[in-house]
Design a protein around this motif. Structure first.
Motif, PDB file in Angstrom:
ATOM      1  N   THR A  27     129.833  37.872 -22.873  1.00  0.00           N
ATOM      2  CA  THR A  27     130.503  37.226 -21.740  1.00  0.00           C
ATOM      3  C   THR A  27     130.529  35.715 -21.925  1.00  0.00           C
ATOM      4  OG1 THR A  27     129.708  38.998 -20.322  1.00  0.00           O
ATOM      5  CG2 THR A  27     130.458  36.989 -19.215  1.00  0.00           C
ATOM      6  N   LYS A  40     136.106  47.132 -23.349  1.00  0.00           N
ATOM      7  CA  LYS A  40     136.316  47.178 -21.896  1.00  0.00           C
ATOM      8  C   LYS A  40     135.658  45.973 -21.218  1.00  0.00           C
ATOM      9  CE  LYS A  40     135.569  49.883 -17.695  1.00  0.00           C
ATOM     10  NZ  LYS A  40     136.633  49.140 -16.992  1.00  0.00           N
ATOM     11  N   ASP A  59     138.018  43.523 -19.263  1.00  0.00           N
ATOM     12  CA  ASP A  59     137.835  43.313 -17.819  1.00  0.00           C
ATOM     13  C   ASP A  59     137.662  41.829 -17.479  1.00  0.00           C
ATOM     14  OD1 ASP A  59     138.063  46.008 -17.497  1.00  0.00           O
ATOM     15  OD2 ASP A  59     135.970  46.381 -16.952  1.00  0.00           O
ATOM     16  N   GLY A  74     141.251  50.410 -21.614  1.00  0.00           N
ATOM     17  CA  GLY A  74     141.941  49.978 -20.397  1.00  0.00           C
ATOM     18  C   GLY A  74     142.706  48.672 -20.540  1.00  0.00           C
TER      19      GLY A  74
END
Ligand code: PLP
Length: 422
Positions: free
Chosen positions: A38, A69, A73, A93
């Motif tokens: 992150t 993901k 996201d 996704g």
């Protein structure tokens, strides 16, 4: 900075002691940190916050769909180099309009797959590829958005096997031919030119080659615009290096890299894409392994681990160095001794490091290979019928197995004995 530190004398991934993961999952095993992934993604986003941009994670560095993901996201796009990676990005996704398709050998099937599933742009690497893509897109009633990957002929000053921006490399179209190729592209029915792409190599520890390449990209943007092409997007590639040891001078930071992009192409009004892989995932992962034997050799001691070259290929393939540290923190002033650290595979190349100065270790002890989150698990094989190494993702005090260790029976069950053998 990463999130693998000692707490109460035990090396932890965030708040999880690696001893706990070794006990629950067994070794060898890759362990990734959510906080580090992150943080590193955020640093690139911050480095480009002065402009419209998309940070596309280079999926080939770490393609586990949990990692994809997590980044997707957070808003990341993905840079894929095969239909398989495209399918992984979709499975994680990530929408098609955030997926960039790179690579010198895209097949007709891969082009159809991406056009059908949605694609932000193809980075086209040759004229035959351009012709085929146009044919396929036109047959589907579409225009494929493309950038041409241009080879700027700069020396990236990195390991020969990961340098891609010299004219002798297989990648891209020579910059001198770019205007002709764009003219050809503009005349094709299934092609929509959207920008220019470059990627000059990996593990660059100096900004000068980037600056040189991006100056050429700025000149080319102006020339192509003068030729009438609507160049609105520039893909700067990946390649920013990471520190693999704690002693070496650290490579430039993402913010400094972002400044080079701003200095060179910032005034052109283009949307900026970058494709970092190693810099996001490399220091977000470790390979956890256990000492099987300590073997006294002739004038040297071998530390034989349960991890091998099939699990972490970089040392055998690129002479790469990974710091190997004990999971139980050595006492202050503990004496060090030289070890050759090796795996069980039947190849002399299965040597991680020779003569490394390490504190005394014994059979059963755990060690961690640092900086193993990129080009680690993705390159693993089942050589010597060693099951594919599993992966674990940590977040705070939680951890989850994100790829299981397959049983040997499953590996063998993939083979078939031909009928004629009875
Ligand atoms: C490998 C690759 C990247 C990522 O390189 P890193 O050194 O991991 O940042 C980006 N773009 C392309 C086209 C690549 O082949």
């Amino acid at each position: 900075m990463d999130h693998f530190n000692y707490a109460d004398g035990v090396l932890c991934a965030e708040d999880v002691p690696l001893t706990q993961i070794a006990q629950a999952v067994g070794t060898p095993v890759y362990v990734y940190s959510t906080a580090t992934l992150t943080r590193h993604f955020g640093l690139f986003r911050q480095a480009l916050e002065w402009t419209d941009h998309l940070v596309c994670f280079a999926v080939k560095a770490n393609s586990n769909i949990a990692v994809l993901k997590l980044l997707g996201d957070l808003g990341a796009g993905m840079d894929v180099v095969s239909g398989g990676e495209y399918a992984r990005a979709k499975a994680a996704g990530v929408p098609g309009d955030r997926i960039v398709f790179s690579g010198v050998g895209k097949t007709a099937g891969e082009m159809r797959q991406a056009l059908k599933g949605g694609i932000r742009q193809f980075n086209v690497e040759s004229e035959p590829e351009l012709e085929l893509l146009s044919q396929i897109a036109a047959s589907m009633g579409l225009r494929a958005p493309i950038a041409v990957r241009v080879n700027p002929d700069v020396d990236a000053r990195t390991h020969a096997k990961i340098a891609t921006g010299k004219s002798e490399n297989k990648f891209g179209i020579p910059i001198a031919r770019a205007r002709d190729v764009y003219a050809r592209a503009a005349g094709l029915p299934g092609i929509e030119v959207v920008g220019i792409d470059m990627h000059i190599g990996s593990q660059l520890t100096d900004l000068a080659p980037f600056r040189q390449a991006y100056e050429k990209m700025a000149d080319l943007t102006r020339a192509l615009r003068a030729d009438g092409h609507a160049i609105r997007r520039l893909d700067m590639g990946g390649g920013l290096g990471i520190p693999y040891t704690r002693d070496n001078a650290a490579p430039p930071l993402p913010i400094e890299y972002g400044q080079v992009i701003r200095d060179t192409v910032g005034g052109l009004g283009c949307e900026i894409e970058i494709e970092p892989g190693r810099n996001i995932a490399g220091n977000a992962g470790i390979l956890l392994s256990r000492v099987i034997y300590l073997k006294q050799g002739e004038g040297r001691d071998f530390l034989i681990l349960d991890a091998a070259m099939n699990d972490l290929m970089r040392p055998a393939m690129y002479d790469a160095h990974h710091d190997i540290v004990p999971v139980i923190q050595p006492g202050v002033g503990a004496s060090v001794r030289p070890y050759d650290v090796v795996g069980p595979v039947c190849e002399t190349g299965d040597t991680f490091v020779r003569g490394a100065q390490m504190t005394a270790l014994a059979a059963g002890d755990l060690v961690a290979f640092r900086s193993a989150g990129a080009y680690g698990a993705v390159m693993a094989s089942e050589y010597n019928t060693r099951p594919l190494v599993p992966e674990v993702l940590v977040s705070g005090d939680q951890f989850a197995v994100i790829r299981e260790r397959p049983p040997v029976e499953e590996i063998i069950a993939r083979d078939r004995i031909p009928g004629w053998m009875g």
